[in-house]
Motif scaffolding. Sequence first.
Motif, PDB file in Angstrom:
ATOM      1  N   ALA A   2       0.415   2.002  -4.801  1.00 23.36           N
ATOM      2  CA  ALA A   2      -0.643   0.990  -4.818  1.00 23.36           C
ATOM      3  C   ALA A   2      -2.011   1.547  -4.445  1.00 23.36           C
ATOM      4  CB  ALA A   2      -0.289  -0.152  -3.863  1.00 23.36           C
ATOM      5  N   ILE A   3      -2.065   2.642  -3.671  1.00 18.86           N
ATOM      6  CA  ILE A   3      -3.373   3.152  -3.251  1.00 18.86           C
ATOM      7  C   ILE A   3      -4.206   3.647  -4.420  1.00 18.86           C
ATOM      8  CG2 ILE A   3      -2.666   3.739  -0.910  1.00 18.86           C
ATOM      9  CD1 ILE A   3      -2.281   6.579  -1.727  1.00 18.86           C
ATOM     10  N   ASP A   4      -3.551   3.956  -5.537  1.00 14.26           N
ATOM     11  CA  ASP A   4      -4.293   4.416  -6.711  1.00 14.26           C
ATOM     12  C   ASP A   4      -4.586   3.289  -7.696  1.00 14.26           C
ATOM     13  OD1 ASP A   4      -4.395   7.127  -5.900  1.00 14.26           O
ATOM     14  OD2 ASP A   4      -2.330   7.422  -6.584  1.00 14.26           O
ATOM     15  N   LEU A   5      -4.165   2.075  -7.375  1.00 17.94           N
ATOM     16  CA  LEU A   5      -4.413   0.936  -8.258  1.00 17.94           C
ATOM     17  C   LEU A   5      -5.746   0.274  -7.927  1.00 17.94           C
ATOM     18  CD1 LEU A   5      -0.922  -0.835  -8.242  1.00 17.94           C
ATOM     19  CD2 LEU A   5      -1.881   0.606 -10.060  1.00 17.94           C
ATOM     20  N   PRO A   6      -6.387  -0.379  -8.899  1.00 19.91           N
ATOM     21  CA  PRO A   6      -7.576  -1.186  -8.580  1.00 19.91           C
ATOM     22  C   PRO A   6      -7.211  -2.279  -7.577  1.00 19.91           C
ATOM     23  CG  PRO A   6      -7.298  -0.925 -10.965  1.00 19.91           C
ATOM     24  CD  PRO A   6      -6.048  -0.408 -10.331  1.00 19.91           C
ATOM     25  N   ARG A   7      -8.144  -2.666  -6.757  1.00 16.96           N
ATOM     26  CA  ARG A   7      -7.863  -3.642  -5.705  1.00 16.96           C
ATOM     27  C   ARG A   7      -7.348  -4.960  -6.268  1.00 16.96           C
ATOM     28  NH1 ARG A   7     -12.846  -2.849  -1.357  1.00 16.96           N
ATOM     29  NH2 ARG A   7     -12.458  -0.629  -0.959  1.00 16.96           N
ATOM     30  N   GLU A   8      -7.846  -5.346  -7.452  1.00 14.32           N
ATOM     31  CA  GLU A   8      -7.432  -6.633  -8.004  1.00 14.32           C
ATOM     32  C   GLU A   8      -5.964  -6.628  -8.434  1.00 14.32           C
ATOM     33  OE1 GLU A   8      -9.679  -4.302 -11.265  1.00 14.32           O
ATOM     34  OE2 GLU A   8      -9.922  -4.779  -9.121  1.00 14.32           O
ATOM     35  N   ARG A   9      -5.358  -5.461  -8.562  1.00 18.91           N
ATOM     36  CA  ARG A   9      -3.950  -5.396  -8.956  1.00 18.91           C
ATOM     37  C   ARG A   9      -3.013  -5.275  -7.761  1.00 18.91           C
ATOM     38  NH1 ARG A   9      -2.242  -1.271 -13.308  1.00 18.91           N
ATOM     39  NH2 ARG A   9      -0.311  -2.409 -12.831  1.00 18.91           N
ATOM     40  N   ARG A  10      -3.561  -5.093  -6.585  1.00 16.66           N
ATOM     41  CA  ARG A  10      -2.703  -4.914  -5.414  1.00 16.66           C
ATOM     42  C   ARG A  10      -1.969  -6.195  -5.042  1.00 16.66           C
ATOM     43  NH1 ARG A  10      -6.671  -1.235  -1.654  1.00 16.66           N
ATOM     44  NH2 ARG A  10      -6.678   0.597  -3.010  1.00 16.66           N
ATOM     45  N   GLY A  11      -2.517  -7.343  -5.415  1.00 14.69           N
ATOM     46  CA  GLY A  11      -1.833  -8.594  -5.150  1.00 14.69           C
ATOM     47  C   GLY A  11      -0.474  -8.649  -5.827  1.00 14.69           C
ATOM     48  N   GLU A  12      -0.381  -8.069  -7.036  1.00 13.99           N
ATOM     49  CA  GLU A  12       0.901  -8.025  -7.745  1.00 13.99           C
ATOM     50  C   GLU A  12       1.918  -7.214  -6.945  1.00 13.99           C
ATOM     51  OE1 GLU A  12       0.317  -6.447 -11.643  1.00 13.99           O
ATOM     52  OE2 GLU A  12      -1.605  -7.473 -11.912  1.00 13.99           O
ATOM     53  N   VAL A  13       1.450  -6.101  -6.377  1.00 16.46           N
ATOM     54  CA  VAL A  13       2.343  -5.239  -5.602  1.00 16.46           C
ATOM     55  C   VAL A  13       2.819  -5.965  -4.347  1.00 16.46           C
ATOM     56  CG1 VAL A  13       2.539  -3.041  -4.386  1.00 16.46           C
ATOM     57  CG2 VAL A  13       1.205  -3.180  -6.495  1.00 16.46           C
ATOM     58  N   VAL A  14       1.926  -6.701  -3.709  1.00 10.94           N
ATOM     59  CA  VAL A  14       2.301  -7.470  -2.516  1.00 10.94           C
ATOM     60  C   VAL A  14       3.411  -8.455  -2.851  1.00 10.94           C
ATOM     61  CG1 VAL A  14       1.528  -9.234  -0.875  1.00 10.94           C
ATOM     62  CG2 VAL A  14       0.100  -7.232  -1.314  1.00 10.94           C
ATOM     63  N   GLU A  15       3.235  -9.204  -3.956  1.00  8.71           N
ATOM     64  CA  GLU A  15       4.250 -10.184  -4.342  1.00  8.71           C
ATOM     65  C   GLU A  15       5.584  -9.521  -4.647  1.00  8.71           C
ATOM     66  OE1 GLU A  15       3.989 -13.415  -4.090  1.00  8.71           O
ATOM     67  OE2 GLU A  15       1.993 -13.038  -3.265  1.00  8.71           O
ATOM     68  N   GLN A  16       5.541  -8.371  -5.320  1.00 13.00           N
ATOM     69  CA  GLN A  16       6.779  -7.660  -5.632  1.00 13.00           C
ATOM     70  C   GLN A  16       7.473  -7.200  -4.351  1.00 13.00           C
ATOM     71  OE1 GLN A  16       5.582  -4.486  -8.217  1.00 13.00           O
ATOM     72  NE2 GLN A  16       5.266  -5.825  -9.977  1.00 13.00           N
ATOM     73  N   MET A  17       6.709  -6.658  -3.425  1.00 10.42           N
ATOM     74  CA  MET A  17       7.303  -6.184  -2.174  1.00 10.42           C
ATOM     75  C   MET A  17       7.904  -7.335  -1.379  1.00 10.42           C
ATOM     76  SD  MET A  17       5.133  -3.024  -0.569  1.00 10.42           S
ATOM     77  CE  MET A  17       3.483  -3.634  -0.754  1.00 10.42           C
ATOM     78  N   VAL A  18       7.184  -8.454  -1.306  1.00 12.41           N
ATOM     79  CA  VAL A  18       7.682  -9.608  -0.561  1.00 12.41           C
ATOM     80  C   VAL A  18       9.011 -10.078  -1.147  1.00 12.41           C
ATOM     81  CG1 VAL A  18       7.269 -12.051  -0.037  1.00 12.41           C
ATOM     82  CG2 VAL A  18       5.432 -10.380   0.293  1.00 12.41           C
ATOM     83  N   GLN A  19       9.085 -10.173  -2.475  1.00 10.99           N
ATOM     84  CA  GLN A  19      10.321 -10.618  -3.110  1.00 10.99           C
ATOM     85  C   GLN A  19      11.465  -9.631  -2.888  1.00 10.99           C
ATOM     86  OE1 GLN A  19      10.991 -13.578  -4.555  1.00 10.99           O
ATOM     87  NE2 GLN A  19       8.952 -14.148  -3.833  1.00 10.99           N
ATOM     88  N   MET A  20      11.175  -8.342  -3.011  1.00 12.74           N
ATOM     89  CA  MET A  20      12.219  -7.334  -2.811  1.00 12.74           C
ATOM     90  C   MET A  20      12.735  -7.335  -1.374  1.00 12.74           C
ATOM     91  SD  MET A  20      10.742  -4.086  -4.967  1.00 12.74           S
ATOM     92  CE  MET A  20      10.419  -4.209  -6.736  1.00 12.74           C
TER      93      MET A  20
END
Length: 221
Positions: free
Chosen positions: A186-204
Amino acid sequence: MPQPTPLRPPQPRAAPGQPGRKPQISREDLIAAALRLLGPHRSVSTLSLREVAREADIAPNSFYRHFRDMDALAIALIELGGRSLRTIIREARLRLRPGRSVIRTSIQTFMEQLDADERLLHILLREGNVGSDAYKAAVERELRTFEEELCADLVRLSEAGGRPIHAPALVATAMTRLVFAMAATAIDLPRERRGEVVEQMVQMLRMIMEGAHVLAEREER
C-alpha cells in the motif's frame, strides 16, 4: 476517529555558535540525520556512513562513538520505528469508543501513519523485504513483539466477549503478517486507493478471527 500521531524522530540538538563541525554529538543526533536522508523510496541500506556523518555535521570517525557500523544504526532505526508504532496502536485501542470495531480502528490508525510520518514506518515495511540479513532479523524481532502484544489482546477480548479463540498465538501471527505484507504494498499506492486496502484488510482479519472462534467452539463440543 482519533487523529494520527506522527512517529516523531528524535530532534537534533541546535548547532553550536562556532562555525564548522559539531564538537559533540549524541546517538539521537545521528538517528535524526539518517532519518532526514531517507524518503518513501529510499531504503536505509543505501545510506553510507560518510553520508550520515556529513548530514550530522561531524567527522566520519565520530560516528563510531555511538554505533559500531551502519548496520547498528539501521537496527536502531528499525527498533525505534517498532516501539513508536506499538505505542500509537496501543493508545488508539485505549481511546476506542463504544460501538467502534477494534480491528477497523487499529487498521485505520496503522494506515494513517503512512501519511503522518513516512520514514519510520516505511523502514519497518521495507527493510523486512529488501534489507540485509541483520535488518531482516531486526524487523522479525519487532514483528514478534507485535504478535506477543496482539496475542494478549486477543485473549483478553475473547474472555470479555465470552467467545473462545483457537490458537491465539497463531492467530496473532497470521494477522500481523497479513497487515505488514499488505501495508508494504500500500505504501506505493496513491492515497486515494489506500481505502480499498483498508477494507480488504478489515475483511480478511475478520475472517481470520471468525474462523478462530468457530474452531474453538467446535473443540468444546
